[in-house]
Design a protein around this motif. Structure first.
Motif, PDB file in Angstrom:
ATOM      1  N   SER A 129     -71.412   9.902 -16.031  1.00 21.12           N
ATOM      2  CA  SER A 129     -72.028   9.389 -17.269  1.00 21.12           C
ATOM      3  C   SER A 129     -71.222   8.213 -17.810  1.00 21.12           C
ATOM      4  CB  SER A 129     -72.087  10.487 -18.328  1.00 21.12           C
ATOM      5  OG  SER A 129     -72.671  11.640 -17.810  1.00 21.12           O
ATOM      6  N   HIS A 130     -69.914   8.394 -17.870  1.00 19.88           N
ATOM      7  CA  HIS A 130     -69.016   7.286 -18.199  1.00 19.88           C
ATOM      8  C   HIS A 130     -67.768   7.464 -17.327  1.00 19.88           C
ATOM      9  CE1 HIS A 130     -66.951   4.138 -20.425  1.00 19.88           C
ATOM     10  NE2 HIS A 130     -65.870   4.895 -20.286  1.00 19.88           N
ATOM     11  N   PRO A 131     -67.744   6.801 -16.163  1.00 23.37           N
ATOM     12  CA  PRO A 131     -66.557   6.954 -15.303  1.00 23.37           C
ATOM     13  C   PRO A 131     -65.326   6.421 -16.045  1.00 23.37           C
ATOM     14  CG  PRO A 131     -68.382   5.869 -14.131  1.00 23.37           C
ATOM     15  CD  PRO A 131     -68.742   5.880 -15.597  1.00 23.37           C
ATOM     16  N   VAL A 132     -64.519   7.348 -16.525  1.00 19.76           N
ATOM     17  CA  VAL A 132     -63.393   6.955 -17.390  1.00 19.76           C
ATOM     18  C   VAL A 132     -62.351   6.187 -16.575  1.00 19.76           C
ATOM     19  CG1 VAL A 132     -61.508   7.823 -18.849  1.00 19.76           C
ATOM     20  CG2 VAL A 132     -63.767   8.926 -18.920  1.00 19.76           C
ATOM     21  N   ARG A 133     -61.954   5.014 -17.105  1.00 17.76           N
ATOM     22  CA  ARG A 133     -60.930   4.208 -16.433  1.00 17.76           C
ATOM     23  C   ARG A 133     -59.646   4.247 -17.247  1.00 17.76           C
ATOM     24  NH1 ARG A 133     -65.052  -0.601 -16.018  1.00 17.76           N
ATOM     25  NH2 ARG A 133     -64.927  -0.060 -18.200  1.00 17.76           N
ATOM     26  N   PRO A 134     -58.502   4.025 -16.577  1.00 23.57           N
ATOM     27  CA  PRO A 134     -57.242   4.003 -17.321  1.00 23.57           C
ATOM     28  C   PRO A 134     -57.354   3.024 -18.494  1.00 23.57           C
ATOM     29  CG  PRO A 134     -56.816   3.884 -14.973  1.00 23.57           C
ATOM     30  CD  PRO A 134     -58.303   3.783 -15.134  1.00 23.57           C
ATOM     31  N   GLY A 135     -56.920   3.459 -19.650  1.00 24.91           N
ATOM     32  CA  GLY A 135     -56.962   2.584 -20.826  1.00 24.91           C
ATOM     33  C   GLY A 135     -58.201   2.784 -21.692  1.00 24.91           C
ATOM     34  N   ASP A 136     -59.211   3.471 -21.171  1.00 26.50           N
ATOM     35  CA  ASP A 136     -60.402   3.720 -21.997  1.00 26.50           C
ATOM     36  C   ASP A 136     -60.043   4.581 -23.200  1.00 26.50           C
ATOM     37  OD1 ASP A 136     -62.094   2.322 -20.374  1.00 26.50           O
ATOM     38  OD2 ASP A 136     -63.249   4.054 -19.672  1.00 26.50           O
ATOM     39  N   VAL A 137     -60.582   4.201 -24.355  1.00 32.53           N
ATOM     40  CA  VAL A 137     -60.391   5.009 -25.558  1.00 32.53           C
ATOM     41  C   VAL A 137     -61.696   5.758 -25.801  1.00 32.53           C
ATOM     42  CG1 VAL A 137     -59.815   4.973 -28.015  1.00 32.53           C
ATOM     43  CG2 VAL A 137     -58.830   3.260 -26.472  1.00 32.53           C
ATOM     44  N   THR A 138     -61.609   7.071 -25.944  1.00 34.17           N
ATOM     45  CA  THR A 138     -62.830   7.887 -26.045  1.00 34.17           C
ATOM     46  C   THR A 138     -62.793   8.761 -27.288  1.00 34.17           C
ATOM     47  OG1 THR A 138     -61.902   9.766 -24.826  1.00 34.17           O
ATOM     48  CG2 THR A 138     -62.934   8.024 -23.506  1.00 34.17           C
ATOM     49  N   LEU A 139     -64.003   9.108 -27.760  1.00 36.83           N
ATOM     50  CA  LEU A 139     -64.133  10.042 -28.883  1.00 36.83           C
ATOM     51  C   LEU A 139     -64.829  11.295 -28.350  1.00 36.83           C
ATOM     52  CD1 LEU A 139     -63.980  10.569 -31.972  1.00 36.83           C
ATOM     53  CD2 LEU A 139     -66.251   9.529 -32.151  1.00 36.83           C
ATOM     54  N   VAL A 140     -64.193  12.453 -28.512  1.00 36.83           N
ATOM     55  CA  VAL A 140     -64.734  13.713 -27.989  1.00 36.83           C
ATOM     56  C   VAL A 140     -65.017  14.650 -29.166  1.00 36.83           C
ATOM     57  CG1 VAL A 140     -64.244  15.756 -26.573  1.00 36.83           C
ATOM     58  CG2 VAL A 140     -63.513  13.498 -25.785  1.00 36.83           C
ATOM     59  N   HIS A 141     -66.304  14.979 -29.361  1.00 37.87           N
ATOM     60  CA  HIS A 141     -66.690  15.918 -30.421  1.00 37.87           C
ATOM     61  C   HIS A 141     -66.392  17.349 -29.974  1.00 37.87           C
ATOM     62  CE1 HIS A 141     -69.079  13.376 -33.271  1.00 37.87           C
ATOM     63  NE2 HIS A 141     -68.966  12.542 -32.254  1.00 37.87           N
ATOM     64  N   ALA A 142     -66.241  18.261 -30.944  1.00 43.86           N
ATOM     65  CA  ALA A 142     -65.950  19.683 -30.667  1.00 43.86           C
ATOM     66  C   ALA A 142     -64.864  19.786 -29.589  1.00 43.86           C
ATOM     67  CB  ALA A 142     -67.216  20.434 -30.247  1.00 43.86           C
ATOM     68  N   ALA A 143     -63.756  19.071 -29.826  1.00 47.72           N
ATOM     69  CA  ALA A 143     -62.733  18.907 -28.786  1.00 47.72           C
ATOM     70  C   ALA A 143     -62.002  20.202 -28.443  1.00 47.72           C
ATOM     71  CB  ALA A 143     -61.732  17.844 -29.209  1.00 47.72           C
ATOM     72  N   ALA A 144     -62.120  21.236 -29.292  1.00 42.27           N
ATOM     73  CA  ALA A 144     -61.462  22.514 -28.976  1.00 42.27           C
ATOM     74  C   ALA A 144     -62.456  23.519 -28.396  1.00 42.27           C
ATOM     75  CB  ALA A 144     -60.805  23.094 -30.232  1.00 42.27           C
ATOM     76  N   GLY A 145     -63.714  23.085 -28.183  1.00 43.77           N
ATOM     77  CA  GLY A 145     -64.742  23.986 -27.645  1.00 43.77           C
ATOM     78  C   GLY A 145     -64.684  24.048 -26.128  1.00 43.77           C
ATOM     79  N   GLY A 146     -65.656  24.746 -25.548  1.00 42.08           N
ATOM     80  CA  GLY A 146     -65.663  24.956 -24.096  1.00 42.08           C
ATOM     81  C   GLY A 146     -65.724  23.638 -23.342  1.00 42.08           C
ATOM     82  N   VAL A 147     -66.776  22.843 -23.566  1.00 39.69           N
ATOM     83  CA  VAL A 147     -66.893  21.551 -22.890  1.00 39.69           C
ATOM     84  C   VAL A 147     -65.761  20.632 -23.352  1.00 39.69           C
ATOM     85  CG1 VAL A 147     -68.295  19.458 -22.690  1.00 39.69           C
ATOM     86  CG2 VAL A 147     -69.403  21.693 -22.550  1.00 39.69           C
ATOM     87  N   GLY A 148     -65.487  20.637 -24.659  1.00 42.90           N
ATOM     88  CA  GLY A 148     -64.522  19.694 -25.234  1.00 42.90           C
ATOM     89  C   GLY A 148     -63.132  19.799 -24.618  1.00 42.90           C
ATOM     90  N   LEU A 149     -62.664  21.024 -24.388  1.00 45.34           N
ATOM     91  CA  LEU A 149     -61.317  21.179 -23.828  1.00 45.34           C
ATOM     92  C   LEU A 149     -61.254  20.694 -22.378  1.00 45.34           C
ATOM     93  CD1 LEU A 149     -60.138  24.660 -25.188  1.00 45.34           C
ATOM     94  CD2 LEU A 149     -59.296  22.395 -25.831  1.00 45.34           C
ATOM     95  N   MET A 150     -62.325  20.969 -21.614  1.00 44.04           N
ATOM     96  CA  MET A 150     -62.353  20.507 -20.217  1.00 44.04           C
ATOM     97  C   MET A 150     -62.406  18.985 -20.172  1.00 44.04           C
ATOM     98  SD  MET A 150     -62.449  22.901 -17.909  1.00 44.04           S
ATOM     99  CE  MET A 150     -61.986  24.538 -18.378  1.00 44.04           C
ATOM    100  N   LEU A 151     -63.263  18.435 -21.020  1.00 47.44           N
ATOM    101  CA  LEU A 151     -63.465  16.985 -21.046  1.00 47.44           C
ATOM    102  C   LEU A 151     -62.166  16.275 -21.441  1.00 47.44           C
ATOM    103  CD1 LEU A 151     -65.639  14.835 -20.747  1.00 47.44           C
ATOM    104  CD2 LEU A 151     -66.385  15.352 -23.076  1.00 47.44           C
ATOM    105  N   THR A 152     -61.517  16.793 -22.454  1.00 50.02           N
ATOM    106  CA  THR A 152     -60.262  16.192 -22.904  1.00 50.02           C
ATOM    107  C   THR A 152     -59.257  16.136 -21.749  1.00 50.02           C
ATOM    108  OG1 THR A 152     -60.612  16.920 -25.165  1.00 50.02           O
ATOM    109  CG2 THR A 152     -58.331  16.508 -24.525  1.00 50.02           C
ATOM    110  N   GLN A 153     -59.134  17.242 -21.016  1.00 56.91           N
ATOM    111  CA  GLN A 153     -58.165  17.285 -19.918  1.00 56.91           C
ATOM    112  C   GLN A 153     -58.556  16.315 -18.796  1.00 56.91           C
ATOM    113  OE1 GLN A 153     -56.518  21.412 -19.006  1.00 56.91           O
ATOM    114  NE2 GLN A 153     -58.319  21.960 -20.184  1.00 56.91           N
TER     115      GLN A 153
END
Ligand code: NAP
Length: 317
Positions: A129-153
């Motif tokens: 969906s968004h191939p994250v590249r080094p240096g990308d700044v991202t905003l993650v909603h519900a960052a402590a939730g199920g998807v959010g924790l995986m996505l953050t890592q």
């Protein structure tokens, strides 16, 4: 066998433990003793709308019988699965053999069941969906939730920066422990000023927003030129209508759906084996915060809807 049945559309109490006929494996299928079923926010929408008889799209367990024509699996094999229809909130399930994955010895049943939906969803978001590249700044909603924790890592592993949003102060250390660089506490749409401040006024390269309609415009306002809006929150609230010709700053909007996370058995195997490898090497952590007997599925649903949970909730049939 025992299973949770959605007796009518409604709140958590419509989830009742009932006796059901034991499933039989058809040709190409395997019969599995369910050891662990994953609870997902998605399941609460299925319950609210009574869209399945027995809910649950994810789990881990042991093959007990194989149907005609199954060659690659045998009784005793440990397997996990996701999104092959419903029926995981049960003691047994029959599933197509090519839709389940073997679980490596080093991965326990709970970890396997907790990893599949949230892990493969986050993998799709951060790599396709968004191939994250080094240096990308991202905003993650519900960052402590199920998807959010995986996505953050996964974003951190790809060299991105994560600004996480959570609704309560007690969730801040959870998102921070997953690697979030900044964590903001916000329940509505009041976060843009603080995100602009953190990004020197530039905004972010990508927003990952599964929080519904209330945050949609605020999220969109934070994207920099050519940024990506990954929206996945229609179950919490339908997004507003967007006019293509009014999209600002040449941004892209995408709505990744579960059936596209792993659309072939080969991708399912490749991506799960990548996730299992990350867990085995200690590079991805699964946070399990609630274990409930099957009979207590209603309690698990009430918890995930209360907005107080973090990480993954599991049912243990
Ligand atoms: N498209 C896909 O492929 C896909 C796949 C999996 C999940 N999803 C979606 O991703 C989102 C997260 O799913 P999940 O299973 O990982 O659940 P979860 O994040 O563990 O739990 C839901 C979280 O959403 C936040 N939230 C915001 N508004 C809410 C509201 N009105 N009611 C309840 N929670 C609210 C809460 O976090 P805060 O209180 O910290 O804001 C809550 O903890 C859901 O929208 C789900 O439908 C989409």
């Amino acid at each position: 066998m025992k299973a949770i049945v959605i007796t009518e559309a409604g709140g958590p109490d419509v989830l009742q433990l009932c006796e059901r006929p034991a499933p039989r494996p058809g040709p190409g299928e395997v019969l599995i003793d369910v050891r662990v079923a994953g609870v997902n926010f998605f399941d609460t929408a299925i319950r609210r709308l009574a869209q399945a008889e027995v809910p649950g799209v994810e789990g881990a367990g042991v093959v007990t019988e194989i149907g005609e024509g199954v060659r690659d699996l045998a009784p005793g094999d440990r397997v996990a699965w996701l999104h092959m229809g419903f029926g995981s909130y049960a003691e047994q399930i029959a599933l197509p053999a090519d839709g389940v994955v073997r679980v490596p010895d080093a991965i326990d049943d709970e970890t396997a069941a907790a990893l599949l939906v949230h892990g493969l969803t986050a993998h799709h978001f951060a790599t396709v969906s968004h191939p994250v590249r080094p240096g990308d700044v991202t905003l993650v909603h519900a960052a402590a939730g199920g998807v959010g924790l995986m996505l953050t890592q996964l974003i951190k592993a790809r060299g991105g920066t994560v600004i996480g949003l959570v609704s309560r102060p007690e969730k801040v250390p959870v998102a921070t422990a997953a690697g979030a660089d900044h964590v903001l506490v916000s329940t509505g749409d009041a976060f843009p000023d603080r995100v602009r401040e953190l990004t020197g006024g530039e905004g972010v390269h990508a927003v990952f927003d599964g929080a519904g309609a209330t945050t949609f415009d605020a999220s969109m306002s934070l994207l920099r030129r050519h940024g990506t809006f990954v929206f996945y929150g229609p179950l919490i609230g339908e997004p507003p209508t967007v006019r293509l010709s009014e999209l600002p700053r040449s941004i892209s909007i995408t709505y990744p759906t579960p059936e596209d996370h792993v659309d072939t058995p080969e991708k399912l195997r490749a991506h799960t084996s990548e996730l299992f490898g990350l867990v085995e090497r200690g590079e991805l952590t699964v946070r399990i915060t609630g274990r409930y007997p099957l009979a207590d599925a209603a309690r698990a649903h009430a918890a995930i809807e209360s907005r107080t949970t973090t990480g993954k909730l599991l049912l243990l049939p």
